[in-house]
Design a protein around this motif. Sequence first.
Motif, PDB file in Angstrom:
ATOM      1  N   GLY A  81       0.813  -1.201   0.000  1.00  0.00           N
ATOM      2  CA  GLY A  81       0.000   0.000   0.000  1.00  0.00           C
ATOM      3  C   GLY A  81       0.849   1.254   0.000  1.00  0.00           C
ATOM      4  O   GLY A  81       0.542   2.241  -0.694  1.00  0.00           O
ATOM      5  N   GLY A  82       1.944   1.230   0.768  1.00  0.00           N
ATOM      6  CA  GLY A  82       2.852   2.369   0.789  1.00  0.00           C
ATOM      7  C   GLY A  82       3.555   2.580  -0.536  1.00  0.00           C
ATOM      8  O   GLY A  82       3.701   3.723  -1.002  1.00  0.00           O
ATOM      9  N   TYR A  83       3.995   1.508  -1.167  1.00  0.00           N
ATOM     10  CA  TYR A  83       4.670   1.625  -2.461  1.00  0.00           C
ATOM     11  C   TYR A  83       3.723   2.177  -3.530  1.00  0.00           C
ATOM     12  O   TYR A  83       4.106   3.026  -4.346  1.00  0.00           O
ATOM     13  CB  TYR A  83       5.201   0.260  -2.906  1.00  0.00           C
ATOM     14  N   LEU A  84       2.482   1.708  -3.514  1.00  0.00           N
ATOM     15  CA  LEU A  84       1.549   2.099  -4.570  1.00  0.00           C
ATOM     16  C   LEU A  84       1.153   3.569  -4.452  1.00  0.00           C
ATOM     17  O   LEU A  84       1.063   4.264  -5.466  1.00  0.00           O
ATOM     18  CB  LEU A  84       0.317   1.199  -4.524  1.00  0.00           C
ATOM     19  N   ILE A  85       0.926   4.056  -3.249  1.00  0.00           N
ATOM     20  CA  ILE A  85       0.632   5.484  -3.111  1.00  0.00           C
ATOM     21  C   ILE A  85       1.910   6.292  -3.287  1.00  0.00           C
ATOM     22  O   ILE A  85       1.882   7.425  -3.783  1.00  0.00           O
ATOM     23  CB  ILE A  85      -0.029   5.785  -1.745  1.00  0.00           C
ATOM     24  N   GLY A  86       3.059   5.703  -2.918  1.00  0.00           N
ATOM     25  CA  GLY A  86       4.335   6.385  -3.093  1.00  0.00           C
ATOM     26  C   GLY A  86       4.680   6.614  -4.544  1.00  0.00           C
ATOM     27  O   GLY A  86       5.354   7.599  -4.878  1.00  0.00           O
ATOM     28  N   GLN A  87       4.218   5.723  -5.427  1.00  0.00           N
ATOM     29  CA  GLN A  87       4.462   5.919  -6.859  1.00  0.00           C
ATOM     30  C   GLN A  87       3.844   7.224  -7.342  1.00  0.00           C
ATOM     31  O   GLN A  87       4.488   8.002  -8.048  1.00  0.00           O
ATOM     32  CB  GLN A  87       3.879   4.736  -7.646  1.00  0.00           C
ATOM     33  N   TRP A  88       2.587   7.444  -6.967  1.00  0.00           N
ATOM     34  CA  TRP A  88       1.945   8.691  -7.401  1.00  0.00           C
ATOM     35  C   TRP A  88       2.614   9.897  -6.763  1.00  0.00           C
ATOM     36  O   TRP A  88       2.854  10.912  -7.430  1.00  0.00           O
ATOM     37  CB  TRP A  88       0.459   8.691  -7.044  1.00  0.00           C
ATOM     38  N   LEU A  89       2.910   9.820  -5.483  1.00  0.00           N
ATOM     39  CA  LEU A  89       3.523  10.950  -4.790  1.00  0.00           C
ATOM     40  C   LEU A  89       4.853  11.336  -5.434  1.00  0.00           C
ATOM     41  O   LEU A  89       5.132  12.522  -5.663  1.00  0.00           O
ATOM     42  CB  LEU A  89       3.739  10.601  -3.319  1.00  0.00           C
ATOM     43  N   MET A  90       5.656  10.332  -5.747  1.00  0.00           N
ATOM     44  CA  MET A  90       6.975  10.604  -6.310  1.00  0.00           C
ATOM     45  C   MET A  90       6.872  11.068  -7.768  1.00  0.00           C
ATOM     46  O   MET A  90       7.589  11.987  -8.196  1.00  0.00           O
ATOM     47  CB  MET A  90       7.851   9.357  -6.205  1.00  0.00           C
ATOM     48  N   TYR A  91       5.974  10.438  -8.522  1.00  0.00           N
ATOM     49  CA  TYR A  91       5.827  10.793  -9.943  1.00  0.00           C
ATOM     50  C   TYR A  91       5.286  12.212 -10.074  1.00  0.00           C
ATOM     51  O   TYR A  91       5.817  13.017 -10.848  1.00  0.00           O
ATOM     52  CB  TYR A  91       4.906   9.802 -10.634  1.00  0.00           C
ATOM     53  N   ASP A 130      14.275   4.539 -18.208  1.00  0.00           N
ATOM     54  CA  ASP A 130      12.974   4.130 -18.718  1.00  0.00           C
ATOM     55  C   ASP A 130      11.977   3.999 -17.570  1.00  0.00           C
ATOM     56  O   ASP A 130      12.322   3.577 -16.463  1.00  0.00           O
ATOM     57  CB  ASP A 130      13.067   2.781 -19.449  1.00  0.00           C
ATOM     58  N   LEU A 131      10.734   4.353 -17.855  1.00  0.00           N
ATOM     59  CA  LEU A 131       9.676   4.214 -16.871  1.00  0.00           C
ATOM     60  C   LEU A 131       9.165   2.775 -16.905  1.00  0.00           C
ATOM     61  O   LEU A 131       8.667   2.312 -17.922  1.00  0.00           O
ATOM     62  CB  LEU A 131       8.536   5.189 -17.175  1.00  0.00           C
ATOM     63  N   PRO A 132       9.292   2.027 -15.802  1.00  0.00           N
ATOM     64  CA  PRO A 132       8.870   0.620 -15.791  1.00  0.00           C
ATOM     65  C   PRO A 132       7.367   0.475 -16.019  1.00  0.00           C
ATOM     66  O   PRO A 132       6.582   1.407 -15.806  1.00  0.00           O
ATOM     67  CB  PRO A 132       9.266   0.130 -14.394  1.00  0.00           C
ATOM     68  N   LEU A 133       6.979  -0.722 -16.440  1.00  0.00           N
ATOM     69  CA  LEU A 133       5.564  -1.005 -16.687  1.00  0.00           C
ATOM     70  C   LEU A 133       4.731  -0.834 -15.421  1.00  0.00           C
ATOM     71  O   LEU A 133       3.571  -0.423 -15.484  1.00  0.00           O
ATOM     72  CB  LEU A 133       5.419  -2.428 -17.226  1.00  0.00           C
ATOM     73  N   ALA A 134       5.334  -1.124 -14.272  1.00  0.00           N
ATOM     74  CA  ALA A 134       4.604  -1.011 -13.005  1.00  0.00           C
ATOM     75  C   ALA A 134       4.208   0.421 -12.685  1.00  0.00           C
ATOM     76  O   ALA A 134       3.371   0.648 -11.812  1.00  0.00           O
ATOM     77  CB  ALA A 134       5.449  -1.580 -11.865  1.00  0.00           C
ATOM     78  N   TRP A 135       4.789   1.389 -13.382  1.00  0.00           N
ATOM     79  CA  TRP A 135       4.482   2.799 -13.147  1.00  0.00           C
ATOM     80  C   TRP A 135       3.525   3.349 -14.202  1.00  0.00           C
ATOM     81  O   TRP A 135       3.393   4.566 -14.349  1.00  0.00           O
ATOM     82  CB  TRP A 135       5.765   3.620 -13.146  1.00  0.00           C
ATOM     83  N   SER A 136       2.841   2.495 -14.908  1.00  0.00           N
ATOM     84  CA  SER A 136       1.980   2.933 -16.012  1.00  0.00           C
ATOM     85  C   SER A 136       0.867   3.860 -15.552  1.00  0.00           C
ATOM     86  O   SER A 136       0.407   4.725 -16.309  1.00  0.00           O
ATOM     87  CB  SER A 136       1.383   1.719 -16.721  1.00  0.00           C
ATOM     88  N   PHE A 137       0.388   3.680 -14.327  1.00  0.00           N
ATOM     89  CA  PHE A 137      -0.724   4.489 -13.827  1.00  0.00           C
ATOM     90  C   PHE A 137      -0.286   5.469 -12.745  1.00  0.00           C
ATOM     91  O   PHE A 137      -1.131   6.034 -12.048  1.00  0.00           O
ATOM     92  CB  PHE A 137      -1.825   3.581 -13.283  1.00  0.00           C
ATOM     93  N   ALA A 138       1.037   5.668 -12.607  1.00  0.00           N
ATOM     94  CA  ALA A 138       1.535   6.515 -11.530  1.00  0.00           C
ATOM     95  C   ALA A 138       1.137   7.972 -11.710  1.00  0.00           C
ATOM     96  O   ALA A 138       1.160   8.748 -10.745  1.00  0.00           O
ATOM     97  CB  ALA A 138       3.057   6.406 -11.442  1.00  0.00           C
ATOM     98  N   HIS A 139       0.740   8.357 -12.911  1.00  0.00           N
ATOM     99  CA  HIS A 139       0.355   9.742 -13.156  1.00  0.00           C
ATOM    100  C   HIS A 139      -1.049  10.062 -12.650  1.00  0.00           C
ATOM    101  O   HIS A 139      -1.429  11.227 -12.549  1.00  0.00           O
ATOM    102  CB  HIS A 139       0.395  10.024 -14.664  1.00  0.00           C
ATOM    103  N   SER A 140      -1.829   9.028 -12.313  1.00  0.00           N
ATOM    104  CA  SER A 140      -3.230   9.204 -11.945  1.00  0.00           C
ATOM    105  C   SER A 140      -3.454   8.814 -10.493  1.00  0.00           C
ATOM    106  O   SER A 140      -3.285   7.649 -10.125  1.00  0.00           O
ATOM    107  CB  SER A 140      -4.126   8.367 -12.869  1.00  0.00           C
ATOM    108  N   LEU A 141      -3.870   9.749  -9.668  1.00  0.00           N
ATOM    109  CA  LEU A 141      -4.159   9.451  -8.259  1.00  0.00           C
ATOM    110  C   LEU A 141      -5.339   8.487  -8.104  1.00  0.00           C
ATOM    111  O   LEU A 141      -5.240   7.535  -7.322  1.00  0.00           O
ATOM    112  CB  LEU A 141      -4.408  10.745  -7.485  1.00  0.00           C
ATOM    113  N   PRO A 142      -6.469   8.688  -8.814  1.00  0.00           N
ATOM    114  CA  PRO A 142      -7.577   7.734  -8.658  1.00  0.00           C
ATOM    115  C   PRO A 142      -7.190   6.299  -8.995  1.00  0.00           C
ATOM    116  O   PRO A 142      -7.587   5.357  -8.293  1.00  0.00           O
ATOM    117  CB  PRO A 142      -8.656   8.270  -9.608  1.00  0.00           C
ATOM    118  N   LEU A 143      -6.403   6.116 -10.060  1.00  0.00           N
ATOM    119  CA  LEU A 143      -6.007   4.761 -10.442  1.00  0.00           C
ATOM    120  C   LEU A 143      -5.058   4.155  -9.411  1.00  0.00           C
ATOM    121  O   LEU A 143      -5.154   2.967  -9.088  1.00  0.00           O
ATOM    122  CB  LEU A 143      -5.354   4.774 -11.825  1.00  0.00           C
ATOM    123  N   GLN A 144      -4.150   4.955  -8.889  1.00  0.00           N
ATOM    124  CA  GLN A 144      -3.232   4.434  -7.878  1.00  0.00           C
ATOM    125  C   GLN A 144      -3.973   4.084  -6.591  1.00  0.00           C
ATOM    126  O   GLN A 144      -3.646   3.093  -5.926  1.00  0.00           O
ATOM    127  CB  GLN A 144      -2.124   5.450  -7.586  1.00  0.00           C
TER     128      GLN A 144
END
Length: 411
Positions: A81-91, A130-144
């Motif tokens: 959960g921390g990693y997934l919300i952290g992706q959006w925060l960092m991106y 390169d942006l990894p596949l796991a970060w495909s939705f990091a730009h969107s808060l609702p999706l993350q």
Amino acid sequence: MTRQSFLLRNPSILVVLALLAVFTVAVTLLSQAYGSGAIPTSMVKVLGKTLCLALAAVAMDLVWGYLGILSLGQMAFFALGGYLIGQWLMYARTEGIVAASLAQNPIPPTPAELQEGVANQIFGVVGSSDLPLAWSFAHSLPLQLLLVLAVPGLLALVFGWLAFRSRVNGVYLSILTQAMTLALALWLFQNDSGFRGNNGLSGLQNIPGLDAVDQATLSVWFLWASAAALALAYVLAAWLVSGKFGSVVRAIRDDETRVRFLGYPVEGFKLVVFTLAAMITAIAGALYYPQAGIINPAELMPIASIYLAVWVAIGGRGRLYGAIIGAVVVSLLSSWFTGGRAPAIHLPGYVVNWVDWWQVALGLGFVLVTLFAPKGIAGLFDRLGGILPPQRHGRDLGPDGGALQEQEAKA
């Protein structure tokens, strides 16, 4: 005869919610952002993180205290959960920095150039652009936010389905959950995992779009969010275990074979509780790490899940409020002892520094509680409230100490 509402039939829920509300209001009024400033911002963050740990402990109690599964992998869902919300925060934060830098160019940057700049900033530390596949939705808060629930829930569902359908129980299931956690942690340690390896995700305390809001105010906001999440999860968990569903779950804990013989889909009940607990734990992690500011794979190591089990055992397994008590007491004591605020003990020829001896004290406390107070701290509140265990007679009908016994079942 009218049927009482769920809350009236469970007055302890109202007590917990009232205490949580009083605590939240008190901290707010004593904070630097909204009150007298008696509680510094760093302490407000500690208290907010403690509420998140209490939320994870409630989920652990659902799995262990009520279902009877000693899961040593709950903190894997917490860290996910921390990693997934952290992706959006960092991106989002990096995107703002890169966009401001590229805006100085005579030609506005294209979306591809902007994404390339973000990838360079985030993953340059591990030698990638390169942006990894796991970060495909990091730009969107609702999706993350959706992934915060979906990814840990799906992992728990698949793992639970494979384990439960194979009738894996007891210590073997505990070892499997520990192995799952260790495997996930070792994978995240690799630089090519897509999560920056040992560096983890950092700067999570800086919330994109709220640059004008100071940390004192943000810490109180996260305290409110953590308290609200704990309150909602506590009511949900209490509702789940108080009805017929909870009776079946406790029966599975006490005598799974008998429940299966009666025709109940044991695996289905286990999957529901295990998956729901994973999702609640992931929410706790998503609220915890923006307050902590950083997350790395060390957060997933099995020792963290063992700590969680210790908190539940000390607080009182099989009592949701006991899980909260255990997490709050041990977490705050840990912050006090390891933060250097506890005075050292000077013995002849040796000085006991609690930073080094705190884990030993915690382990000793766990052993003493297990031997002399198996119902934990919550058992003391039961006695004060006049809630005493029933008089048991006859042969046990289940392996658990709380199972029905022969003469009682015939009554």
